[in-house]
Design a protein around this motif. Structure first.
Motif: not given
Length: 761
Positions: A623-647
């Motif tokens: 970023r040059e400036k501003g606010d940018w955020s992310q909520f990751t469910l899968w990364q490198q083919g691996r599921k984030n089980a805790n994150a998926c509990k929310g969705v």
């Protein structure tokens, strides 16, 4: 009497000549000549004579010490000339001398010697050609090892360290494995499959050089022994994030990965490979590539113009000649034999010849026997280490490779080890340790090299790379500062120091180091990462010269194009900035996302309202400036089980599409961007994926994305598909937030085998 006279002249009583007529004589002459020619062809074609062995055996008759067998040697053997013996310390056996009478006799007979030599030499040649391989001789001529050594004086001499990069290149030519493998720009291969659960046999990936031995694309199987809490290659890969501009370093600039559908081929150790390629001059790399057998069509750098002599442009002939002379001086051949090893050189050569011929098991047995017989022979132990190294490659065995590492280390502990052999052993040991993911062990080995050879800046440069590989930029920075104090024009140190400054977000400061380092043309500087980061730094200060460097990186084969600048690539995949669902073949996935977009949106908004902390700020310095955020469910083919509990419903929906959930070079995530945000132009790391953006909450105006040279906007409930290996840039100038859902999928042209075996990013 007349008959006798006629007989003498070959006639008969009728006055006619007996014997062959002119035509018959010519016919027989041609037959004999042709037989000679075909015999010569047969000898060469069917390798009936091992000329290397013959020359080696004739060398034992080198009586006058000039390194070959010639007429002068024959004269000595026949007693017609005094034997020439180098000056040596007093020996219990006194040298024979020729008495005056004998000398006068020799002079009187000298005129007849040349006539008699041919007949006298024949028995000597016969004996040499038919002597048994096991016959020992006190004097031996040049052999395999000598091809990579200068002849040494018997007396001790001061060691003049050759340029390490050139030395290692030549040494690797002398000691490297004799495998025919596809040309690659990564020199090492995984000894274990990347996917332990795969049902297919263990695979070998063949990705890019330098020529440098370990690669972040490799995976690791053997755990590190307790107490050596080292960073594994898999862990190191995780340091590398999506867009690779945040300053994480891997030693082998990836540029191009070699992938085949069968994944059966062994990764080439191009000299050091790792390993060593970062240290090799461009000329050396071309030579190596010319000598390596070409494998199946896979991922290889584009053949480009040779820029190795760019630094000679504008120089006069005298200056060019001086530069060439300097290069010649630097290429002094290393010395691998101490005084004792010279005395067993014939045995060492015999074992080395087996290794060179690819008879790895026999070579290992031969070197083991030599080590048992001569436990303090450094060259014998080094040959054992090399044979174990070769066998590890052949067996794909980490256990055997660890034995080789241990043996390389033993070499250095022996007495009277030549300096060149110490350098080569420790260098190879460090490389093999990196290959196994034992970064901290490798670091200790490199520290030992620097301690033993403090004036050799090339080892300091390697140590800096070692620190970078474990993410210790601070110590790496100190090392390169020291190198630049000792050698202010060291291009390798400059590009790495610039790399570190850019990782610290010191953009303007990094530019001169990166630029001067690349312009130096020093070995290890012509690397896609440095063109990538220099161009990126220039873009961030608004300098359009960035595209000049991108263009140069493209011309030199580091980028697929000026716009597509990803560094981990598979050759031959369709390349275009924007895609349609039909072109990808993933129409069912696109339909499912668009049909269920409100469900996906609502679950995402619920997390934003109740668990906003799950949305993490972008941390790749994009970023040059501003606010940018992310909520990751899968990364490198691996599921984030805790994150998926929310969705949970969103995750359940995606489970049906392995092209997305199984994409180990991508992510699945929500992305929220607030007004006033600008994302720098950047490229993703690989051409192996495509990126889908599903619009969830899109302001009416002010949000847009550029990929290559085309701008587009998002729509709620619609999917945009682009190849993020192309340069892209984002603006959020709306009055409210923008929320999208990002789904990465495998590039549709990748095979099933490639999808299983490509290392994660």
């Amino acid at each position: 009497m007349a008959d006798d006279t006629e007989s003498k002249h070959g006639g008969n009583k009728n006055g006619k000549k007996e014997g062959l007529s002119g035509s018959s004589f010519f016919t027989w002459f041609m037959v004999i000549a042709l037989l000679g020619v075909w015999t010569s062809v047969a000898v060469v074609w069917f390798e009936l004579v091992d000329y290397e062995e013959v020359l080696g055996k004739l060398g034992i008759y080198d009586a006058d010490g000039d390194g070959d067998f010639d007429v002068e040697d024959a004269k000595v053997l026949l007693g017609l000339k005094e034997r020439s013996v180098p000056e040596q310390p007093a020996s219990p056996v006194s040298e024979e001398t020729i008495q005056p009478a004998e000398e006068s006799f020799i002079k009187s007979e000298h005129k007849n010697v040349d006539v008699e030599l041919e007949e006298e030499i024949q028995p000597v040649l016969h004996d040499a050609l038919h002597s048994q391989p096991g016959e020992g001789h006190e004097d031996v001529g040049e052999s395999i090892t000598d091809q990579w050594q200068e002849k040494e004086e018997i007396h001790a001499e001061t060691f003049e360290a050759p340029a390490t990069d050139d030395m290692l290149r030549e040494l690797e030519n002398e000691v490297t494995e004799d495998y025919e493998i596809p040309d690659s720009f990564q020199k090492d291969a995984d000894f274990v499959a990347d996917d332990p659960g795969a049902t297919e046999p263990e695979t070998y990936e063949v990705p890019v050089s330098y020529e440098y031995d370990m690669d972040l694309e490799n995976t690791v199987s053997d755990p590190e022994p307790p107490g050596d809490a080292e960073l594994t290659l898999e862990d190191a890969v995780e340091h590398y994030t999506e867009d690779r501009v945040h300053g994480v370093y891997d030693e082998h600039g990836p540029e191009h990965e070699k992938e085949t559908e069968t994944q059966d081929t062994v990764r080439d150790e191009i000299v050091e490979d790792l390993e060593i390629e970062k240290k090799l001059p461009v000329e050396s790399k071309h030579t190596e590539e010319d000598n390596v057998a070409t494998g199946p069509e896979s991922e290889v750098p584009v053949q480009t113009e040779d820029y190795s002599n760019d630094n000679l442009v504008g120089k006069g002939e005298t200056e060019i000649e001086q530069d060439k002379m300097e290069k010649v001086k630097k290429k002094k051949k290393p010395k691998l034999l101490n005084k004792f090893d010279k005395s067993i050189k014939a045995e060492l050569d015999a074992a080395e010849k087996l290794r060179k011929k690819g008879k790895v098991e026999e070579a290992l047995r031969a070197f083991e026997a030599l080590v048992n017989q001569y436990p303090e022979s450094p060259r014998a132990r080094y040959g054992k280490a090399q044979s174990e190294d070769d066998l590890a490659e052949k067996m794909r065995s980490n256990e055997m490779l660890q034995k080789a590492i241990n043996t390389y280390d033993e070499v250095v502990s022996l007495p009277n080890v030549p300096s060149d052999l110490i350098k080569l052993s420790l260098k190879r040991e460090a490389d093999r340790q990196q290959f196994l993911g034992r970064m901290r062990s490798s670091l200790i080995t490199l520290q030992k090299l620097v301690h033993l050879f403090p004036s050799d800046t090339s080892f300091k440069n390697d140590l800096g790379v070692g620190y970078l590989l474990i993410g210790d930029n601070s110590n790496a920075k100190q090392v390169y500062e020291e190198v630049l104090r000792l050698a202010p024009d060291d291009g390798f140190a400059k590009v790495h120091y610039g790399f570190i400054l850019k990782a610290e977000n010191k953009i303007a400061e990094s530019i001169p180091y990166l630029k001067e380092g690349l312009e130096s043309g020093d070995p290890g500087t012509d690397d896609g990462r440095f063109y990538f980061h220099l161009g990126d730094a220039l873009q961030r200060i608004g300098d359009k010269e960035a595209y000049k460097w991108y263009e140069l990186g493209y011309q030199r084969g580091h980028f697929a194009s000026v716009w597509q600048r990803s560094l981990y690539n598979v050759k031959g995949l369709k390349a275009q900035p924007w895609w349609t669902a039909r072109e990808t073949g993933y129409t069912e996935l696109v339909k499912s996302l668009e049909k269920n977009w409100k469900l996906i949106r609502d679950e995402g908004l619920d997390v934003m309202d109740k668990k906003r902390s799950l949305f993490l700020p972008e941390d790749e310095n994009l970023r040059e400036k501003g606010d940018w955020s992310q909520f990751t469910l899968w990364q490198q083919g691996r599921k984030n089980a805790n994150a998926c509990k929310g969705v949970p419903k969103t995750c359940a929906l995606l489970e049906r599409f392995p092209e997305a959930t199984g994409c180990r070079r991508g992510q699945i995530k929500y992305s929220v961007m607030l007004p006033g945000t600008h994302v720098w132009p950047h490229t993703g790391p690989t051409n192996c994926r495509l990126r889908m953006h599903l619009g969830l909450v899109i302001p009416k105006e002010g949000c847009r994305i550029r990929c290559a040279q085309e701008n587009r906007t998002w729509e709620e409930g619609k999917v945009l598909i682009f190849d993020d290996s192309f340069e892209h840039e984002v603006w959020q100038d709306a009055e409210s937030y923008r929320l999208i859902f990002i789904v990465d999928v495998w590039h549709p042209e990748l095979t099933a085998q490639q999808r299983r075996t490509l290392p994660a990013i």
